[in-house]
Design an enzyme around this catalytic site. Structure first.
Site, PDB file in Angstrom:
ATOM      1  N   CYS A   1       2.539  -9.073   2.299  1.00  0.00           N
ATOM      2  CA  CYS A   1       3.548 -10.553   1.711  1.00  0.00           C
ATOM      3  C   CYS A   1       4.190 -10.585   3.005  1.00  0.00           C
ATOM      4  O   CYS A   1       4.546 -11.335   3.636  1.00  0.00           O
ATOM      5  CB  CYS A   1       3.237 -11.097   0.856  1.00  0.00           C
ATOM      6  SG  CYS A   1       4.691 -10.601  -0.260  1.00  0.00           S
TER       7      CYS A   1
ATOM      8  N   GLY B   1       7.823  -0.297  -5.925  1.00  0.00           N
ATOM      9  CA  GLY B   1       6.450   0.824  -5.450  1.00  0.00           C
ATOM     10  C   GLY B   1       5.522   0.960  -5.785  1.00  0.00           C
ATOM     11  O   GLY B   1       4.110   1.616  -4.655  1.00  0.00           O
TER      12      GLY B   1
ATOM     13  N   MET C   1      -2.925  -7.667  -6.321  1.00  0.00           N
ATOM     14  CA  MET C   1      -1.148  -8.099  -6.840  1.00  0.00           C
ATOM     15  C   MET C   1      -1.699  -8.816  -7.885  1.00  0.00           C
ATOM     16  O   MET C   1      -0.452  -9.151  -8.650  1.00  0.00           O
ATOM     17  CB  MET C   1      -0.372  -8.503  -5.635  1.00  0.00           C
ATOM     18  CG  MET C   1       0.291  -9.554  -6.389  1.00  0.00           C
ATOM     19  SD  MET C   1       1.732  -8.665  -6.211  1.00  0.00           S
ATOM     20  CE  MET C   1       2.040  -7.653  -4.408  1.00  0.00           C
TER      21      MET C   1
END
Length: 604
Positions: free
Chosen positions: A50, A115, A196
């Site tokens: 993103c 991470g 996500m």
């Protein structure tokens, strides 16, 4: 061949450009295929998240490679090359390796130290392996980057420097309060079931939300994610730190109804258009509050500010040299009352009147605003004013800025976190009263001021060391096919000479023939051992690339033989990489300790 990366990220381009340049999964596949089909590139991989879009390639010409990769990025992103070029950056050879290792460690992320990028690098490598666009260089590069990133997180405190984009976004929604405390007991809606969204759902569940609803266009994926959450976080024996979250899945058609019940919404889908429009959110707010959603006012008039201020006191002490009835309504005061001790009371006085007022104050006048005797500092201040009046002839009037009345705003009844690129939620919803929106753009602004931990310097040293080691290994690997070809040629010479010996001495028995063969091979090995070991060492040093050419020239090695060894080596690596790429990177692991750093895939 040399490594080249062309890309853009949140550091080089505004979010609006990143949003328009976002690549769908199909666009990434076509970009990879077109890149390896182009003349300068032999290998290619795409890292698209993103907040970054980067194209990695092994090219034989720098300038031609930059031109070709830039053109392909513009073509497949849909943003014109002229518009895209000012935001592109280029890294080549050692600088490209250094950049990629920094990305893997989270040093180049929007939230330093996060991470999630490791999972995205795994996905990028798996896609390139599946399409057979990753060869020896990119396989080595990506696998080494994963090891460097894991080393940075295990050997340093880089995790303390930042957190996942999900956690950072939730902290922004909570206005600085601890996210776990703010989320506890709330009803949450997660739109999407990708990497996500899965990370967001796990984060919400760990925080102890009362209810967690997952909506996705593919209902089966939503059900699978909800089942995993329920298994990991729901219905467990009561312990002090346990949470009991009710997770369920709903189809996308149920989102409008779920919005009227949710307190927190996290959206991260691959949709190309808006998932939540301003009208839909406004209807949800109306459904929650029973009143139509209205936009926030832009300001308030001065009358409303003045009406909220407390009246000033009016002095009435005997002996005061001021004509209270006259000055009380004076335009100098600008209010319905004033303090006989304030600057407004003495503004414009001549020196003689001011001295009388100072003497009256010094005799113990009571300030009715405080209900106490005037402190000594007031007398000194008036004396200073008298000195100024003696010089200027009068006391200059000074007006203090009026306080600005804060427009009361209701606490948000609906908090929205948009982590998609392009955006899922209409940016116009931030104008609705009772709604708070945090998206990628606002996260970029907030993270610009985020402090960096001291461990970042240690991670940078790790990156520098690993870049040097990777470059040395690549230089050594570059000469390996030449060394293998040299030894193969030596073996052919030994075989040829043994065959000639058999013709000249046919009476040799097997034991004698074997002893002679072994002796000749030992002699050849000993003669080649020192040169081949030394040439590998020299090739691993900076500027050592020419030793392979020198070795081929000295021993008159056939170039096609060396190339055949290289191809065989690449085929072996591809086979091993295919096995590596066949691992189930897409499986979800909702372990509360490593979910954020190891299992996120796709969008960030």
């Amino acid at each position: 061949m040399s490594l080249l990366v062309v890309g853009l990220s949140h550091r080089s381009a505004p979010v609006s450009v990143l949003e328009r340049a976002a690549l769908s999964a199909d666009a990434q596949i076509k970009l990879l295929q077109d890149t390896v089909a182009a003349e300068p590139a032999a290998e290619a991989a795409v890292l698209a998240t993103c907040n970054r879009i980067e194209l990695y390639a092994d090219v034989d010409k720098f300038h031609a490679g930059v031109a070709e990769l830039s053109t392909l990025l513009a073509q497949h992103s849909g943003v014109g090359l002229e518009e895209l070029t000012p935001y592109l950056y280029v890294h080549y050879e050692d600088r490209a390796v250094h950049h990629f290792f920094s990305v893997a460690c989270g040093l180049d992320s929007m939230v330093v130290g996060e991470g999630q990028i490791l999972g995205q690098i795994k996905d990028a490598l798996a896609t390139a392996q599946e399409l057979h666009t990753a060869g020896r260089l990119l396989n080595d590069l990506f696998q080494q980057a994963l090891r460097v990133g894991k080393r940075a997180h295990s050997e340093t405190g880089i995790d303390r420097a930042g957190q996942s984009l999900v956690t950072f976004g939730l902290e922004q929604l909570s206005s600085g309060a601890p996210a776990d405390a703010w989320l506890k007991g709330k009803r949450a809606l997660v739109i999407g079931a990708g990497s996500m969204s899965s990370l967001a759902a796990a984060t919400l569940a760990r925080a102890g939300v009362a209810e967690l609803v997952v909506a996705n266009r593919t209902f089966d994926r939503a059900e699978r994610l909800a089942a995993l959450l329920a298994e990991q976080y729901g219905q467990r024996p009561a312990e002090p730190d346990d949470v009991d979250v009710l997770a369920r899945a709903v189809p996308m058609e149920s989102v409008p109804d779920e919005l009227t019940r949710a307190d927190v919404v996290v959206s991260c889908t691959g949709a190309t258009g808006l998932v939540l429009t301003a009208d839909l959110v406004a209807e949800a707010v109306e459904g929650r509050t029973g009143a139509p959603a209205v936009e926030r006012a832009t300001g308030s008039g001065s009358d409303s500010v003045r009406s909220g201020l407390p009246p000033t006191s009016v002095g009435s002490e005997d002996g005061c040299p001021l004509d209270l009835s006259a000055v009380q309504g004076s335009a100098v005061q600008g209010a319905s009352g004033f303090s006989v001790m304030g600057e407004a009371a003495v503004a414009g006085m001549d020196a003689a009147t001011l001295e009388q007022h100072a003497a009256w104050v010094d005799n113990g006048t009571v300030d009715r605003r405080e209900g106490r005797r005037t402190p000594e500092i007031d007398t000194e201040a008036v004396a200073a004013l008298a000195a100024a009046a003696a010089t200027l002839g009068r006391v200059p009037e000074r007006r203090r800025p009026e306080p600005v009345a804060e427009v009361p705003r209701p606490l948000p009844v609906l908090s929205l976190l948009d982590l998609a690129m392009p955006r899922d939620i209409d940016a116009a919803v931030h104008r609705l009263l009772g709604v708070r929106l945090v998206d990628i753009e606002s996260l970029a602004e907030a993270s610009a001021d985020a402090p960096m931990a001291a461990d970042v310097d240690q991670v940078r040293r790790i990156v520098s060391d690993e870049v040097a080691a990777f470059d040395a290994a690549q230089r050594a690997a570059h000469i390996t096919p030449t060394v293998v070809a040299l030894r193969a040629m030596a073996a052919d010479v030994v075989a040829s000479e043994i065959a000639r010996l058999d013709g000249r001495l046919p009476g040799l028995d097997d034991k004698q023939r074997g002893e002679i063969t072994q002796t000749v091979r030992r002699v050849v090995d000993k003669l080649l051992h020192a040169p081949t070991v030394r040439v590998k060492q020299l090739a691993a040093e900076p500027g050592g690339a020419g030793y392979a050419d020198a070795l081929r020239t000295l021993f008159d090695l056939d170039a096609e033989t060396v190339a055949a060894v290289s191809r065989a080596d690449d085929d072996s690596r591809d086979h091993n990489s295919a096995a590596f790429g066949g691992l189930d990177f897409g499986r979800e692991n909702f372990d509360s300790n490593n979910f954020e750093s190891a299992e996120n895939r796709g969008r960030a």
